[in-house]
Design an enzyme around this catalytic site. Structure first.
Site, PDB file in Angstrom:
ATOM      1  N   CYS A  53       0.671  -1.063   0.313  1.00 19.35           N
ATOM      2  CA  CYS A  53      -0.047  -0.078  -0.020  1.00 19.35           C
ATOM      3  C   CYS A  53       0.772   1.222   0.396  1.00 19.35           C
ATOM      4  CB  CYS A  53      -0.713   0.103   1.618  1.00 19.35           C
ATOM      5  SG  CYS A  53      -2.433  -1.054   1.318  1.00 19.35           S
ATOM      6  N   CYS A 107      -3.633   6.754   3.576  1.00 20.82           N
ATOM      7  CA  CYS A 107      -4.405   6.429   2.762  1.00 20.82           C
ATOM      8  C   CYS A 107      -5.729   6.551   2.710  1.00 20.82           C
ATOM      9  CB  CYS A 107      -3.949   4.922   2.761  1.00 20.82           C
ATOM     10  SG  CYS A 107      -5.829   3.291   1.823  1.00 20.82           S
ATOM     11  N   ASP A 108      -6.313   6.633   2.059  1.00 21.62           N
ATOM     12  CA  ASP A 108      -7.730   6.653   1.902  1.00 21.62           C
ATOM     13  C   ASP A 108      -8.590   6.280   3.107  1.00 21.62           C
ATOM     14  OD1 ASP A 108      -8.306   5.526   0.287  1.00 21.62           O
ATOM     15  OD2 ASP A 108      -9.236   6.691  -1.562  1.00 21.62           O
ATOM     16  N   CYS A 166      -3.631 -17.039   3.110  1.00 26.43           N
ATOM     17  CA  CYS A 166      -3.217 -15.484   2.193  1.00 26.43           C
ATOM     18  C   CYS A 166      -2.062 -16.746   1.610  1.00 26.43           C
ATOM     19  CB  CYS A 166      -3.412 -14.439   2.120  1.00 26.43           C
ATOM     20  SG  CYS A 166      -5.035 -13.988   2.504  1.00 26.43           S
ATOM     21  N   CYS A 180      -2.279 -19.337  -1.712  1.00 26.22           N
ATOM     22  CA  CYS A 180      -3.329 -19.023  -2.355  1.00 26.22           C
ATOM     23  C   CYS A 180      -3.068 -19.063  -3.506  1.00 26.22           C
ATOM     24  CB  CYS A 180      -4.199 -17.591  -2.001  1.00 26.22           C
ATOM     25  SG  CYS A 180      -5.997 -17.611  -2.449  1.00 26.22           S
ATOM     26  N   CYS A 228     -12.470 -12.536   1.177  1.00 21.94           N
ATOM     27  CA  CYS A 228     -11.223 -13.368   0.156  1.00 21.94           C
ATOM     28  C   CYS A 228     -12.653 -14.826  -1.152  1.00 21.94           C
ATOM     29  CB  CYS A 228     -10.982 -14.798   1.262  1.00 21.94           C
ATOM     30  SG  CYS A 228     -10.341 -15.144   0.880  1.00 21.94           S
TER      31      CYS A 228
END
Length: 161
Positions: free
Chosen positions: A33, A48-49, A90, A93, A122
């Protein structure tokens, strides 16, 4: 796939094709990010927004250079935490290349084995990215060969004939 490639653009499909060629156009699907900062009317800059809250205030651009704030250790850590806090579920994955765990703001459920930090979208991401994987791979192959993604339409037409 049969008639709209190159004429109708859907952000989710475009982002998925981008992931297949190593270009992440949506911050929620990027490996890290930190590129979708939020600047408030008073000059406050946030990581971050999705995180316009005191813990993610980088500073104020009226008092500090924006470049300094964006390059700060706090912002780098914020960006890397997305990757570094992924649950093992994750990390293993098959569609991680496409979603990268999604937005950390949406990681509030537990994995099947009980580890916290799973994105609540997910299952849907797995279904979607798995469903479109084959045609996206083919379009990525076309692009890497210097051809156009819309050539897949002729391939589908030939297969249907």
């Amino acid at each position: 796939m049969r008639r709209d490639v190159g004429t109708v653009f859907v952000q989710m499909f475009d982002a998925t094709l981008g992931a297949h060629v190593g270009q992440h156009s949506l911050c929620i699907f990027s490996p890290t990010c930190g590129t979708a900062l939020a600047l408030e009317h008073n000059g406050d800059l946030y990581s971050c927004d999705h995180y316009v809250e005191p813990a993610h205030l980088l500073g104020n651009i009226k008092r500090e250079r924006m470049l300094t704030l964006v390059a700060s250790p706090q912002q780098r850590k914020f960006g890397q935490d997305k990757r570094d806090t992924l649950p093992q579920y994750c990390r293993d994955c098959s569609v991680r290349y496409a979603c990268n765990g999604g937005c950390p703001r949406e990681r509030f459920i537990h994995t099947p084995d009980g580890e916290p930090g799973l994105n609540y979208l997910c299952a849907g991401y797995q279904d979607f990215f798995g469903h479109v994987q084959q045609p996206m791979r083919r379009m990525a192959e076309l692009l890497r060969a210097g051809r156009f993604a819309d050539e897949i339409m002729a391939e589908y037409a030939a297969a249907d004939a």
